[in-house]
Design an enzyme around this catalytic site. Structure first.
Site, PDB file in Angstrom:
ATOM      1  N   CYS A   1      66.512  -2.945   1.856  1.00  0.00           N
ATOM      2  CA  CYS A   1      66.297  -2.001   2.834  1.00  0.00           C
ATOM      3  C   CYS A   1      66.234  -1.926   4.303  1.00  0.00           C
ATOM      4  CB  CYS A   1      65.127  -1.414   2.396  1.00  0.00           C
ATOM      5  SG  CYS A   1      64.837  -0.764   0.753  1.00  0.00           S
TER       6      CYS A   1
ATOM      7  N   HIS B   1      63.719   1.062   8.341  1.00  0.00           N
ATOM      8  CA  HIS B   1      62.755   0.768   7.444  1.00  0.00           C
ATOM      9  C   HIS B   1      61.457   0.609   8.256  1.00  0.00           C
ATOM     10  CE1 HIS B   1      60.333  -2.132   5.144  1.00  0.00           C
ATOM     11  NE2 HIS B   1      61.266  -1.671   4.136  1.00  0.00           N
TER      12      HIS B   1
END
Length: 596
Positions: free
Chosen positions: A75, A129
């Site tokens: 991610c 993120h």
């Protein structure tokens, strides 16, 4: 003569007004939608199982890229790479533990670029993120006009919220729930959709163009989703991955031991041996069932968002971009989750709806552009996607493409060393693909991905090693025909890769082996190739080196297949053509270093 002059002046004024209106319309709003851990398991990508009618409807009015690839299948690094249009070796983010503006360079992000050009920029859910990777602020105030919104119910995502067979609550992987029993009687993606719709309503009558990014958390684990979505996928109709075993010739360094799944309570009860022990087949089927259900749940939220865009009269002047940060293995190669260089982990959906370009503008008397489709109450829908691009593209291409299609100037390409460049792109502007129909395969198109490892064999931290523990970097090229990966020595203190320190290699011919199970890489062939290319200048980049290596290693593979289809007097010419391509590519690489 005097009357003609007034007419001419009137024409000029009218022309100026038309140009002004056209310019204003050219600056489209942007709705940027990101899923989390979504592979190309969608109906519009040919998946026969998953029910994704709202995304399929979007695809039918969009240009769809069938072979788009992330730059790192995890991610934080992937999102930072896409939103800055810089590769992980430039952001120097391979884990979640640094902020690129401090760690590497003060790079301009996609929303920041729009904000600097007069757009009102907003973030809902998971776009950057969270945490150190975005300075604990989602990069506010650089990227966003207002602080980013995170759904309050996400605070429970890692808590004991999942009922087990014992009736108690656990931290499970499989977590279909009764939403009315959850805190606040809601779930994160439901809250994010509500907030995004509220923001759209607030911006609907504002003349300032907007950039709204909406990040859905699903189908990321845990599969904490409304339990009714499991009904769409009866367990007795689920099947295993077509290649559920670890390939015999898969290098050990390439294997992803899916530690994040192993930590879940329900998976721990299976007593699966580390690292290769397979998950029991019945549990594999349940994982696949829950993943597909999570996709349908997320699809419903996309449908709610798009129908609101439509109802507010914004669909005719808002570009919609839909993608994911990376894919997710569902048992292929005996692996689960992401954390690898295979297609199932790096390949993502990517589509652009551009009003007036990919779909005709709607008029008041016409039907809605994006009516909501209830997967439970409505019959099966079939959508045709006419605008597809099959050639390989990358997520670093998104920044320049969105900018250009929205009416802004695309950032200039980065120089070879770009740490001091705040605004540039390491991707390509794909806008030309919207004007010209694709003519066939382009062997020059390459997607470049990478993944770090702490050791040659699977470790507890192989999935996500901290920067200080990275000893090996797996660099992977994906072309139309091949996936070629080298696992090379890496110095985490200097960020230098040693191209001559080859720990392992992988080569897959996709026409015969689309699942990438038969590794054709040969150490002897590689050694010979390295000796022949020993004269390359040190300034030649790793990407160019690997392109040349791929050409060398595969020069005979494709031509040998073609030979059976050609008349005898053409066969030698076909082989000569492959050799010529290699020779020309080598000369171009050498020439490019002489002109630096």
């Amino acid at each position: 003569m005097f009357l003609s002059g007034w007419r001419w002046l009137g024409f000029l004024l009218l022309h100026t007004l038309v140009l002004a209106v056209t310019a204003k319309r050219a600056r489209r709003n942007v709705l940027f939608i990101m899923a989390d851990d979504l592979r190309t398991t969608l109906g519009c990508y040919g998946d026969p199982v998953v029910k994704s009618p709202n995304i399929d409807q979007l695809a039918s009015k969009s240009q769809v890229f069938l072979n788009a690839y992330a730059q790192q299948a995890v991610c934080g690094p992937s999102r930072t790479s896409m939103l800055t249009s810089r590769r992980p070796d430039t952001t120097r983010l391979y884990d979640f533990n640094s902020y690129w503006r401090v760690h590497a360079g003060n790079y301009t992000t996609l929303p920041q670029y729009f904000k600097s050009r007069g757009y009102f920029t907003m973030s809902v859910g998971k776009i950057f993120h969270p945490g150190i990777a975005s300075n604990h602020t989602d990069d506010f105030p650089y990227s966003w006009s207002v602080p980013a919104y995170h759904p309050p119910s996400f605070a429970y995502e890692k808590s004991k919220m999942c009922k087990g067979v014992d009736g108690k609550l656990h931290v499970n992987l499989l977590c279909a729930v009764n939403v009315t029993e959850q805190p606040g009687q809601t779930l994160p993606d439901l809250e994010s959709t509500d907030e995004a719709v509220r923001l759209l309503r607030h911006r609907a009558n504002d003349d300032t163009p907007f950039f709204l990014a909406v990040g859905f958390h699903k189908p990321h684990i845990p599969f904490r989703i409304p339990q009714e979505y499991l009904r769409l996928y009866p367990l007795d109709q689920m099947t295993l991955a077509p290649d559920p075993s670890v390939p015999k010739l898969l290098p050990r360094v390439a294997y992803n031991p899916w530690v994040d799944l192993r930590r879940r309570d329900d998976v721990q009860q299976l007593n699966v041996s580390f690292p290769y022990g397979p998950i029991p087949k019945d549990f594999q089927l349940r994982i696949r069932q829950h993943y597909f259900a999570a996709v349908s749940y997320m699809d419903a939220q996309v449908g709610r968002l798009l129908s609101a865009l439509d109802e507010l009269g914004l669909a005719d002047n808002t570009m919609v971009v839909f993608s994911s940060d990376h894919g997710w293995s569902l048992g292929e190669h005996g692996e689960w989750a992401k954390y690898s260089n295979f297609d199932v982990s790096t390949r993502v959906p990517l589509m652009f709806y551009v009003p007036g370009v990919t779909a005709a503008r709607s008029w008041p008397e016409e039907e809605s552009t994006f009516p909501f489709i209830d997967v439970f109450s409505q019959s099966e829908h079939s959508f045709k996607t006419d605008r597809v691009i099959r050639n390989v593209v990358e997520l670093v291409d998104v920044f320049p493409t969105v900018s250009y299609l929205a009416g802004l100037k695309a950032p200039a390409p980065c120089p070879d060393v770009s740490f001091k460049e705040e605004l540039c792109t390491e991707g390509d502007n794909l806008a030309y693909t919207f004007r010209h129909r694709e003519r066939g395969e382009d062997e020059e198109d390459i997607a470049f991905s990478q993944y770090p490892r702490p050791a040659d064999t699977p470790q507890e931290n192989s999935d996500l090693p901290d920067l200080k523990d990275i000893k090996i970097m797996g660099y992977s090229l994906r072309s139309w025909d091949y996936r070629y990966t080298l696992w090379l020595g890496f110095n985490s203190k200097t960020y230098e890769v040693n191209a001559s320190d080859v720990h392992a290699g992988e080569l897959y011919m996709l026409e015969d082996d689309p699942g990438q199970d038969n590794n054709l890489y040969n150490d002897n062939d590689h050694g010979l190739m390295m000796r022949k290319m020993g004269g390359l200048h040190q300034a030649v980049s790793l990407q160019k080196r690997m392109r040349l290596q791929l050409l060398y290693l595969t020069a005979g593979m494709k031509t040998s297949r073609r030979k059976n289809r050609l008349p005898g007097h053409w066969r030698n010419l076909d082989c000569s053509f492959a050799a010529c391509r290699l020779k020309c590519a080598y000369a171009r690489a050498a020439d490019s270093t002489q002109h630096k």
